[in-house]
Design a protein around this motif. Structure first.
Motif, PDB file in Angstrom:
ATOM      1  N   LEU A 397       0.939  -1.194  -0.106  1.00 22.17           N
ATOM      2  CA  LEU A 397      -0.226   0.101  -0.318  1.00 22.17           C
ATOM      3  C   LEU A 397       1.048   1.316  -0.033  1.00 22.17           C
ATOM      4  N   ILE A 398       2.078   1.059   0.293  1.00 22.77           N
ATOM      5  CA  ILE A 398       3.286   2.334   0.322  1.00 22.77           C
ATOM      6  C   ILE A 398       3.415   2.487  -1.016  1.00 22.77           C
ATOM      7  N   ALA A 399       3.766   1.622  -1.577  1.00 20.42           N
ATOM      8  CA  ALA A 399       4.114   1.572  -3.202  1.00 20.42           C
ATOM      9  C   ALA A 399       2.796   2.189  -4.032  1.00 20.42           C
ATOM     10  N   ARG A 400       1.528   1.631  -3.477  1.00 26.93           N
ATOM     11  CA  ARG A 400       0.300   2.376  -4.273  1.00 26.93           C
ATOM     12  C   ARG A 400       0.228   3.596  -4.302  1.00 26.93           C
ATOM     13  N   ALA A 401       0.701   4.170  -2.955  1.00 31.71           N
ATOM     14  CA  ALA A 401       0.406   5.453  -2.667  1.00 31.71           C
ATOM     15  C   ALA A 401       1.569   6.374  -3.416  1.00 31.71           C
ATOM     16  N   LEU A 402       2.756   5.666  -3.582  1.00 33.76           N
ATOM     17  CA  LEU A 402       3.893   6.513  -4.175  1.00 33.76           C
ATOM     18  C   LEU A 402       3.910   6.419  -5.662  1.00 33.76           C
ATOM     19  N   ILE A 403       3.303   5.378  -6.094  1.00 34.25           N
ATOM     20  CA  ILE A 403       3.218   5.404  -7.627  1.00 34.25           C
ATOM     21  C   ILE A 403       2.793   6.420  -8.537  1.00 34.25           C
ATOM     22  N   LYS A 404       2.191   7.224  -8.048  1.00 32.85           N
ATOM     23  CA  LYS A 404       1.829   8.627  -8.916  1.00 32.85           C
ATOM     24  C   LYS A 404       2.398   9.681  -8.340  1.00 32.85           C
ATOM     25  N   GLN A 405       3.262   9.506  -7.163  1.00 33.42           N
ATOM     26  CA  GLN A 405       3.981  10.693  -6.666  1.00 33.42           C
ATOM     27  C   GLN A 405       3.008  12.001  -6.495  1.00 33.42           C
ATOM     28  N   PRO A 406       1.940  11.866  -5.419  1.00 35.75           N
ATOM     29  CA  PRO A 406       1.095  12.803  -5.628  1.00 35.75           C
ATOM     30  C   PRO A 406       1.731  14.190  -4.918  1.00 35.75           C
ATOM     31  N   PRO A 407       1.052  15.360  -5.254  1.00 40.74           N
ATOM     32  CA  PRO A 407       1.675  16.587  -4.496  1.00 40.74           C
ATOM     33  C   PRO A 407       1.385  16.508  -3.057  1.00 40.74           C
ATOM     34  N   LEU A 408       0.368  15.791  -2.611  1.00 46.31           N
ATOM     35  CA  LEU A 408       0.210  15.605  -1.048  1.00 46.31           C
ATOM     36  C   LEU A 408       0.111  14.023  -0.901  1.00 46.31           C
TER      37      LEU A 408
END
Length: 476
Positions: A397-408
């Motif tokens: 889930l950390i990889a899922r959050a980072l995959i789009k390198q979001p502004p926040l």
């Protein structure tokens, strides 16, 4: 208890195998090891919950109670299945805490110790992660089991609750309560633990007194992250935000539940590149604050919020907001019940969905594989997410959050359930992201030693009476 010639198949096709393990009266064992090593599966032997293909287990206790992240997730899932919202035409917050703890007079001592008197008439599903953990703690202690199995028992608890439970467990241990502790972090083991069983890749690698096992030379290498931090895959999305505008602006914001006010008159801005640590005790309002930003709290529409240049309630969709945010939290992990493999889970971060419901191209798949390589789980890309250990799921889930390198990027206790090497890896991720300043971090943790020096600001919830006051600090 004695286990001989044990062999049992795990969900991912591996086997737990060992020749012999004895636990004598007066010994206090901890099971430790790396994420996915089989620690939790080994602890299931005590309650005869692991199906043996070979071997014998003798002297098992009659009543076993578990405190674990898995047991917490199971209770939340049970509450979901009993949801009466459609029938009652109003939200169902689950079983009242006083009903879960009945008869209340028999547990009043622990209710007062853990400070949850004010939660007795709330539904279980309305509780914060730490609050629900306290309720399940009390239920297990009330059972007065022959054996108490504690699997990462302090995760999600604030520092005061940790201290209270450590003292209560020491009292129980001194009165002869049999306890087995399952731990990712050796530094959280109490002093009264006498013996260690160390698991790695389904094998009971070492067993013996704590001093004997800790002296094993191979142990140090297995419990430390000692490889260079891999390069992050390149960002693939241009969010086209005004670099000078705040990502989040809150003006006189308040959160209320019936008669209870969590906080009010909050004025706060999150500027791009300025990272925040968010701290406070269980139930103070940290999660509610974050849910105002993600749109998962309906009170976002009755407050003055401006997110990513959009005033809430002016026609924007929830997806207009979510596409700018990545999130890691216990509640997301419990909600992520889609039947999907690890690769699809990571790709779903590009679409802000629970599961993957559309065709994806080779570019998305290659990007997801690159992130799985970074977290060390590329070899599990085609396995079911649900068949991974809790800690491995958290890494995915950390990889899922980072995959789009979001502004926040919202990190709500991201190290929960992680072994020491994985925790060190994730903290290294956070430091690099903070240094690069392309992703702005909101980082929730109860552990001060997990806050990297690159995070320069702190939002602190400080309870005063029935509600929290919010204060801002510089961490430099």
């Amino acid at each position: 208890m004695e286990f001989r010639d044990i062999q049992a198949r795990l969900h991912d096709g591996r086997h737990i195998r060992f020749a012999q393990w004895q636990l004598q009266p007066g010994e206090y064992w901890a099971i430790t090891g790396t994420n996915g090593s089989g620690k939790t599966a080994l602890s299931c032997l005590f309650a005869n919950q692991l199906v043996l293909s070979h071997g014998n287990a003798d002297g098992l206790p009659g009543r076993v109670a578990y405190v674990s992240l898995e047991a917490q997730a199971a209770q939340i899932e049970l509450e979901r299945k009993q949801d009466q919202s459609d029938l009652n035409d109003c939200p169902d917050h689950g079983t009242r805490v006083r009903d879960l703890l009945a008869p209340l007079e028999e547990v009043q001592h622990w209710v007062e110790l853990l400070g949850i008197d004010h939660l007795l008439d709330q539904g279980f599903r309305a509780l914060s992660t730490g609050e629900s953990r306290k309720v399940l703690w009390i239920r297990c202690l009330h059972q007065q089991p022959d054996l108490l199995v504690l699997d990462e028992p302090l995760e999600g608890l604030d520092s005061r609750s940790r201290d209270v439970l450590q003292q209560e467990l020491q009292r129980l241990q001194q009165h002869g309560q049999a306890i087995v502790w399952v731990a990712n972090r050796l530094d959280e083991l109490p002093d009264w633990i006498t013996h260690l069983a160390f698991m790695h890749d389904g094998k009971l690698l070492y067993q013996g007194t704590k001093a004997q096992v800790l002296a094993e030379p191979e142990l140090n290498g297995l419990l430390h992250f000692d490889r260079p931090l891999p390069d992050f895959p390149p960002a693939t999305i241009d969010y086209q935000l005004d670099a000078q505008a705040p990502l989040v602006t809150m003006t006189d914001v308040a959160v209320r539940y019936d008669e209870r006010v969590l906080f009010e008159q909050l004025n706060w801005q999150v500027i791009a590149g300025e990272h925040w640590a968010i701290q406070g005790p269980n139930g103070c309002g940290k999660t509610s604050l974050l849910q105002l930003i993600t749109g998962d709290n309906p009170q976002c529409y009755r407050n003055d919020l401006k997110l990513f240049g959009m005033q809430r309630g002016r026609g924007e969709t929830i997806w207009d907001i979510k596409k700018h945010i990545g999130i890691v939290s216990a509640s997301l992990q419990w909600d992520y019940r889609a039947t999907t493999n690890v690769l699809s889970t990571v790709i779903s971060g590009l679409y802000d969905s629970i599961g993957l419901y559309q065709a994806t191209g080779d570019d998305d798949k290659q990007l997801a594989l690159q992130w799985l390589e970074v977290i060390g789980l590329r070899d599990k890309a085609n396995q079911s997410l649900q068949h991974l250990s809790y800690g491995e799921q958290r890494l995915v889930l950390i990889a899922r959050a980072l995959i789009k390198q979001p502004p926040l990027l919202i990190l709500d206790e991201p190290c929960q359930g992680l072994d020491d090497p994985s925790r060190q890896l994730v903290l290294a991720f956070i430091r690099r992201l903070a240094q690069q300043q392309e992703v702005t971090l909101l980082y929730v943790t109860h552990l001060a030693d997990e806050i990297p020096s690159e995070i320069g600001r702190r939002l602190q919830f400080e309870p005063q009476g029935d509600q929290s006051q919010i204060h801002f600090y510089s961490m430099n």
